[in-house]
Design a protein around this motif. Sequence first.
Motif, PDB file in Angstrom:
ATOM      1  N   GLU A 228     -21.265 -18.659  69.753  1.00 47.20           N
ATOM      2  CA  GLU A 228     -20.784 -17.384  70.283  1.00 47.20           C
ATOM      3  C   GLU A 228     -21.681 -16.884  71.404  1.00 47.20           C
ATOM      4  N   ALA A 229     -22.989 -17.046  71.245  1.00 48.79           N
ATOM      5  CA  ALA A 229     -23.921 -16.565  72.268  1.00 48.79           C
ATOM      6  C   ALA A 229     -23.912 -17.440  73.515  1.00 48.79           C
ATOM      7  N   ALA A 230     -23.756 -18.735  73.342  1.00 43.31           N
ATOM      8  CA  ALA A 230     -23.834 -19.667  74.474  1.00 43.31           C
ATOM      9  C   ALA A 230     -22.516 -19.813  75.209  1.00 43.31           C
ATOM     10  N   GLY A 231     -21.409 -19.501  74.558  1.00 36.74           N
ATOM     11  CA  GLY A 231     -20.115 -19.820  75.137  1.00 36.74           C
ATOM     12  C   GLY A 231     -19.859 -21.311  75.004  1.00 36.74           C
ATOM     13  N   TYR A 232     -18.964 -21.810  75.838  1.00 38.85           N
ATOM     14  CA  TYR A 232     -18.622 -23.233  75.799  1.00 38.85           C
ATOM     15  C   TYR A 232     -19.375 -23.963  76.905  1.00 38.85           C
ATOM     16  N   CYS A 233     -20.064 -25.042  76.530  1.00 37.25           N
ATOM     17  CA  CYS A 233     -20.940 -25.762  77.449  1.00 37.25           C
ATOM     18  C   CYS A 233     -20.549 -27.239  77.494  1.00 37.25           C
ATOM     19  N   LEU A 234     -20.812 -27.856  78.626  1.00 39.34           N
ATOM     20  CA  LEU A 234     -20.530 -29.285  78.769  1.00 39.34           C
ATOM     21  C   LEU A 234     -21.450 -29.891  79.829  1.00 39.34           C
ATOM     22  N   ALA A 235     -22.162 -30.934  79.425  1.00 39.84           N
ATOM     23  CA  ALA A 235     -22.890 -31.786  80.362  1.00 39.84           C
ATOM     24  C   ALA A 235     -22.083 -33.070  80.505  1.00 39.84           C
ATOM     25  N   ALA A 236     -21.651 -33.365  81.719  1.00 36.06           N
ATOM     26  CA  ALA A 236     -20.791 -34.524  81.954  1.00 36.06           C
ATOM     27  C   ALA A 236     -21.372 -35.394  83.056  1.00 36.06           C
ATOM     28  N   SER A 237     -21.025 -36.667  83.013  1.00 33.85           N
ATOM     29  CA  SER A 237     -21.425 -37.582  84.079  1.00 33.85           C
ATOM     30  C   SER A 237     -20.302 -38.553  84.359  1.00 33.85           C
ATOM     31  N   ALA A 238     -20.199 -38.931  85.629  1.00 32.68           N
ATOM     32  CA  ALA A 238     -19.172 -39.879  86.047  1.00 32.68           C
ATOM     33  C   ALA A 238     -19.729 -40.719  87.182  1.00 32.68           C
ATOM     34  N   VAL A 239     -19.174 -41.907  87.350  1.00 35.99           N
ATOM     35  CA  VAL A 239     -19.585 -42.781  88.445  1.00 35.99           C
ATOM     36  C   VAL A 239     -18.347 -43.276  89.173  1.00 35.99           C
ATOM     37  N   ARG A 240     -18.371 -43.148  90.508  1.00 40.60           N
ATOM     38  CA  ARG A 240     -17.281 -43.617  91.355  1.00 40.60           C
ATOM     39  C   ARG A 240     -17.865 -44.277  92.599  1.00 40.60           C
ATOM     40  N   ASN A 241     -17.469 -45.515  92.843  1.00 41.23           N
ATOM     41  CA  ASN A 241     -17.867 -46.229  94.058  1.00 41.23           C
ATOM     42  C   ASN A 241     -19.374 -46.217  94.278  1.00 41.23           C
ATOM     43  N   GLY A 242     -20.114 -46.430  93.202  1.00 36.80           N
ATOM     44  CA  GLY A 242     -21.559 -46.542  93.322  1.00 36.80           C
ATOM     45  C   GLY A 242     -22.307 -45.231  93.328  1.00 36.80           C
ATOM     46  N   THR A 243     -21.614 -44.121  93.274  1.00 33.76           N
ATOM     47  CA  THR A 243     -22.239 -42.805  93.222  1.00 33.76           C
ATOM     48  C   THR A 243     -22.072 -42.238  91.823  1.00 33.76           C
ATOM     49  N   ARG A 244     -23.167 -41.797  91.214  1.00 27.31           N
ATOM     50  CA  ARG A 244     -23.100 -41.170  89.891  1.00 27.31           C
ATOM     51  C   ARG A 244     -23.530 -39.719  90.007  1.00 27.31           C
ATOM     52  N   LEU A 245     -22.696 -38.831  89.484  1.00 30.24           N
ATOM     53  CA  LEU A 245     -22.980 -37.408  89.485  1.00 30.24           C
ATOM     54  C   LEU A 245     -23.109 -36.889  88.064  1.00 30.24           C
TER      55      LEU A 245
END
Length: 382
Positions: A228-245
């Motif tokens: 309830e205090a933090a809300g909804y959180c998400l750490a995500a990662s993806a890789v496309r064409n050699g770039t990872r974010l």
Amino acid sequence: MKRLLVIVSLVFGLITNPLFAAPSLIPAPPQLSASSYILIDAYTGDILVEHNADQSVPPASLTKLMTAYIMEYELARGNLSFEDKVTVSEKAWRMKGSRMFIREGTQVSVENLMRGIIIQSGNDASVAAAEYVAGSESAFADLMNQHAQLLGMKNSHFVNSTGFPADNHFSSANDIAKLARATILQFPHNYPLYSEKYFTYNDIRQPNRNKLLWRDKTVDGLKTGHTEAAGYCLAASAVRNGTRLISVVMGAKSDEGRAVESQKLLDYGFRYYETRKLYSRGQVVNNAHVWGGSQSNVKVGFAEDVLVTMPRQQGTSIPATLDMHKEIVAPIAVGDVLGTIVVGTEGDVLLERPVVALEAVEEGGFFKRLFDNIKLFFTNLF
């Protein structure tokens, strides 16, 4: 020095006429419905988008990224193995909230606990793992804070392994991004765990709460969180064409919201930026003259790949300047810093990296050193 710079530029195609360089037009980043967020390049660490990214907030179950990180750290050093059996304590069994549903007194493998932490976000699995590693959850929290300090997580403090609401337990979007980056780069062999969509334990099948794993085939991690205090959180990662974010969204309004807002960040980053490798590890950029050595030259290059985050569609060549130390005198060990390469233009420097000796050069004989010292004296004199 001028001739040296021209050779480097021609060999590596780094000099371009600015009159022919097409400008890279990048719109303002999306404004997200979340209290704080960040988008970084996983390989370079460059920040592409941020909003309140250093604000300390409750991290909820994103805390478990640190719990899993420490488990992976101990696994990599041989202090743990996936086959180790962990006896479940009463405290772990009694944990509320999201659970793996382990039972008091039973034994669970470290591998299953890792899946319980990462996929099922099990509070019980996190406590069992913490107690196994450090003897108690409070001792494990101390270990978490030590690792946070080593990772440069300046706005974080942990008091438990789960993210269960507690006083003085906080982190930030930027810190979580640093932690996610360390997880990906330091422990690539275990990283596939973060992309698994389901895990079944005790005949209970639970899905990974990261909805992007189903919606975007380029997404392969990492972790959700909610209180309830933090809300909804998400750490995500993806890789496309050699770039990872890596994106971190904290304080979104809903489960759906954290997925939608994270997708906006990732799509923006991939549309307008890319990771480009300028030089490879071990690549020779110069044969520098050595004074007083057993050989007259030393190969100079890079200890690691040189990567840069750039706007897409930017010219294929980039200005670079190689600045070698004025006097390079033997002995020289592999890895000794002998100069610096600066990539970019004055006022718009993309990166600076040291260039190092790629081979060792021992001292020359007495007469070689004497002759070189005389030559060096007159060179400096005039």
